[in-house]
Design a protein around this motif. Sequence first.
Motif, PDB file in Angstrom:
ATOM      1  N   PRO A  28       3.386   0.815   4.923  1.00  0.00           N
ATOM      2  CA  PRO A  28       3.200   1.272   3.545  1.00  0.00           C
ATOM      3  C   PRO A  28       4.369   2.122   3.055  1.00  0.00           C
ATOM      4  O   PRO A  28       5.147   2.655   3.839  1.00  0.00           O
ATOM      5  CB  PRO A  28       1.918   2.115   3.628  1.00  0.00           C
ATOM      6  CG  PRO A  28       1.293   1.767   4.942  1.00  0.00           C
ATOM      7  CD  PRO A  28       2.415   1.390   5.845  1.00  0.00           C
ATOM      8  N   CYS A  29       4.457   2.255   1.744  1.00  0.00           N
ATOM      9  CA  CYS A  29       5.276   3.299   1.151  1.00  0.00           C
ATOM     10  C   CYS A  29       4.525   4.628   1.295  1.00  0.00           C
ATOM     11  O   CYS A  29       3.340   4.650   1.625  1.00  0.00           O
ATOM     12  CB  CYS A  29       5.520   3.009  -0.325  1.00  0.00           C
ATOM     13  SG  CYS A  29       6.332   1.430  -0.667  1.00  0.00           S
ATOM     14  N   PHE A  30       5.230   5.732   1.059  1.00  0.00           N
ATOM     15  CA  PHE A  30       4.539   7.011   1.043  1.00  0.00           C
ATOM     16  C   PHE A  30       5.226   7.954   0.074  1.00  0.00           C
ATOM     17  O   PHE A  30       6.413   7.803  -0.251  1.00  0.00           O
ATOM     18  CB  PHE A  30       4.474   7.645   2.447  1.00  0.00           C
ATOM     19  CG  PHE A  30       5.772   8.241   2.934  1.00  0.00           C
ATOM     20  CD1 PHE A  30       6.126   9.545   2.608  1.00  0.00           C
ATOM     21  CD2 PHE A  30       6.644   7.492   3.724  1.00  0.00           C
ATOM     22  CE1 PHE A  30       7.321  10.099   3.061  1.00  0.00           C
ATOM     23  CE2 PHE A  30       7.840   8.033   4.179  1.00  0.00           C
ATOM     24  CZ  PHE A  30       8.186   9.343   3.836  1.00  0.00           C
ATOM     25  N   PHE A  42      -0.123   3.248   9.372  1.00  0.00           N
ATOM     26  CA  PHE A  42       1.266   3.696   9.262  1.00  0.00           C
ATOM     27  C   PHE A  42       1.666   4.327  10.580  1.00  0.00           C
ATOM     28  O   PHE A  42       1.745   5.547  10.704  1.00  0.00           O
ATOM     29  CB  PHE A  42       1.398   4.703   8.128  1.00  0.00           C
ATOM     30  CG  PHE A  42       2.804   4.881   7.614  1.00  0.00           C
ATOM     31  CD1 PHE A  42       3.903   4.312   8.254  1.00  0.00           C
ATOM     32  CD2 PHE A  42       3.035   5.630   6.479  1.00  0.00           C
ATOM     33  CE1 PHE A  42       5.181   4.481   7.788  1.00  0.00           C
ATOM     34  CE2 PHE A  42       4.327   5.827   5.996  1.00  0.00           C
ATOM     35  CZ  PHE A  42       5.394   5.238   6.650  1.00  0.00           C
ATOM     36  N   PRO A  43       1.926   3.515  11.596  1.00  0.00           N
ATOM     37  CA  PRO A  43       2.279   4.061  12.905  1.00  0.00           C
ATOM     38  C   PRO A  43       3.495   4.989  12.806  1.00  0.00           C
ATOM     39  O   PRO A  43       4.493   4.662  12.174  1.00  0.00           O
ATOM     40  CB  PRO A  43       2.613   2.812  13.731  1.00  0.00           C
ATOM     41  CG  PRO A  43       1.896   1.704  13.046  1.00  0.00           C
ATOM     42  CD  PRO A  43       1.922   2.041  11.587  1.00  0.00           C
ATOM     43  N   GLY A  44       3.367   6.138  13.424  1.00  0.00           N
ATOM     44  CA  GLY A  44       4.488   7.066  13.452  1.00  0.00           C
ATOM     45  C   GLY A  44       4.425   8.160  12.422  1.00  0.00           C
ATOM     46  O   GLY A  44       5.218   9.094  12.488  1.00  0.00           O
ATOM     47  N   GLY A  79       0.830  -1.195   0.000  1.00  0.00           N
ATOM     48  CA  GLY A  79       0.000   0.000   0.000  1.00  0.00           C
ATOM     49  C   GLY A  79       0.867   1.248   0.000  1.00  0.00           C
ATOM     50  O   GLY A  79       2.077   1.204   0.278  1.00  0.00           O
ATOM     51  N   LEU A  80       0.245   2.355  -0.351  1.00  0.00           N
ATOM     52  CA  LEU A  80       0.962   3.619  -0.469  1.00  0.00           C
ATOM     53  C   LEU A  80       0.099   4.743   0.089  1.00  0.00           C
ATOM     54  O   LEU A  80      -1.094   4.826  -0.217  1.00  0.00           O
ATOM     55  CB  LEU A  80       1.290   3.906  -1.936  1.00  0.00           C
ATOM     56  CG  LEU A  80       1.876   5.294  -2.222  1.00  0.00           C
ATOM     57  CD1 LEU A  80       3.392   5.243  -2.237  1.00  0.00           C
ATOM     58  CD2 LEU A  80       1.359   5.846  -3.542  1.00  0.00           C
ATOM     59  N   LEU A 131      10.058   4.191   1.760  1.00  0.00           N
ATOM     60  CA  LEU A 131       9.780   2.763   1.624  1.00  0.00           C
ATOM     61  C   LEU A 131      10.065   2.085   2.954  1.00  0.00           C
ATOM     62  O   LEU A 131      10.939   2.529   3.711  1.00  0.00           O
ATOM     63  CB  LEU A 131      10.642   2.112   0.540  1.00  0.00           C
ATOM     64  CG  LEU A 131      10.438   2.564  -0.898  1.00  0.00           C
ATOM     65  CD1 LEU A 131      11.231   3.819  -1.206  1.00  0.00           C
ATOM     66  CD2 LEU A 131      10.858   1.455  -1.875  1.00  0.00           C
ATOM     67  N   PRO A 132       9.350   1.006   3.256  1.00  0.00           N
ATOM     68  CA  PRO A 132       9.560   0.323   4.540  1.00  0.00           C
ATOM     69  C   PRO A 132      10.934  -0.321   4.626  1.00  0.00           C
ATOM     70  O   PRO A 132      11.679  -0.426   3.644  1.00  0.00           O
ATOM     71  CB  PRO A 132       8.445  -0.724   4.564  1.00  0.00           C
ATOM     72  CG  PRO A 132       8.071  -0.931   3.136  1.00  0.00           C
ATOM     73  CD  PRO A 132       8.274   0.393   2.465  1.00  0.00           C
TER      74      PRO A 132
END
Length: 392
Positions: free
Chosen positions: A244-246, A129-131, A95-96, A261-262
């Motif tokens: 997820p990526c973002f 997306f914790p954090g 996911g992104l 990216l993770p």
Amino acid sequence: MAATSQPHQATYDAIVIGAGIQGSFAAYHLAQRHRNTLLLEQFILPHSRGSSHGQSRITRSAYPRVPYARMMPDCFHLWQRLEAEAGISLYRQTGLVVLGPAGNPELESCRHSLGADQVLDTVTLAWRFPGLQLHDGEVALWDHTGGVLFADRALRAVQEVFCRHGGTLRDGEKVLHIEPGAVLTITTTTGVYRAPRLIIAAGAWTSDLVAPLGLHLPLQPLRIDVCYWKEKDPASPSAGRAGPCFITLGLPQAPHSIYGLPALEYPGLVKVCYHHGSPADPEERDRAPPGTPHPYVTLLSNFISSYLPRLEPQPAVVETCLYTNTPDEDFILDRHPKFSNIIIGAGFSGHGFKLAPVVGKLLCELSLGEEPSHSTAPFAITRFPGVLRAAL
């Protein structure tokens, strides 16, 4: 991977210069069409001199520019086909998250393509997306198709399938001269090859190859800092699982966007980079620019302190990569204005890897004189004035 037993003079149906991801996919599609194809690479493979090395790239459906958004379904299909042909996993769906100021035009374009139900509220974002912290006036979108392409693995896979279909890959051969004609003659450091069609996908070295052909493309190689950031608390519940990526769009403090990216490449290290860099000579990529050696690390550190407070604000690892940018950051996918059997793919501007299966198909189709499966009008050379000059 060089085919050292092959003769140093040969005729092919097609020649591709540049065995990065774009050139390799162009050669792959030609071989799938049963064209006897030569793929030339100036460096010994594998190498880290260009733009296709490294372990990971983001893929996604969310794109503010319509031409790329329309290509992405075809890209996902072709990546899956390559996975099946190679018998190897090339993609991890994580996911992104797309985040930025509410009302930003690029963000709104993404929201339109993804659908209104893909807007994340703060609670949902914190769970997925914790954090990651949003700020007042910002929104986040969710692209469930987003994820990580395993770049090095993908490049090897497409080259291996190309060779399996009868293609010839010769590395360690730098192109010295291109002689145009109905049958082109390509002279390298160790051979002379002929073909009726040529595709040039040489990344940051494209300008040097096409200048003697009277073409002066506005390509700017950039040296990019590729940064990895350590989690402050590796024992936290979120550690050890791939988030997820973002990507960011329209943040005032990051006009060229930031992406992440993770922690897949280095355990416990999250990849967060700025989508911009310093002008560079591809022959001297690792020469630090004047002044500070990593001019955008401070920008990233400030972003991480504000948006990703669970990461250490100083990078644990800094590597480098090359972008080759056009002025508008759109690709060049076109025939040479004077020599129609020379096809050029260039200027992928740091966002081309995910689109390589379709880019390669378009370059293949152009070289065969076919109607492209996607419109190449946005990628025409003629959008840049004054590029055609007298050959040297």
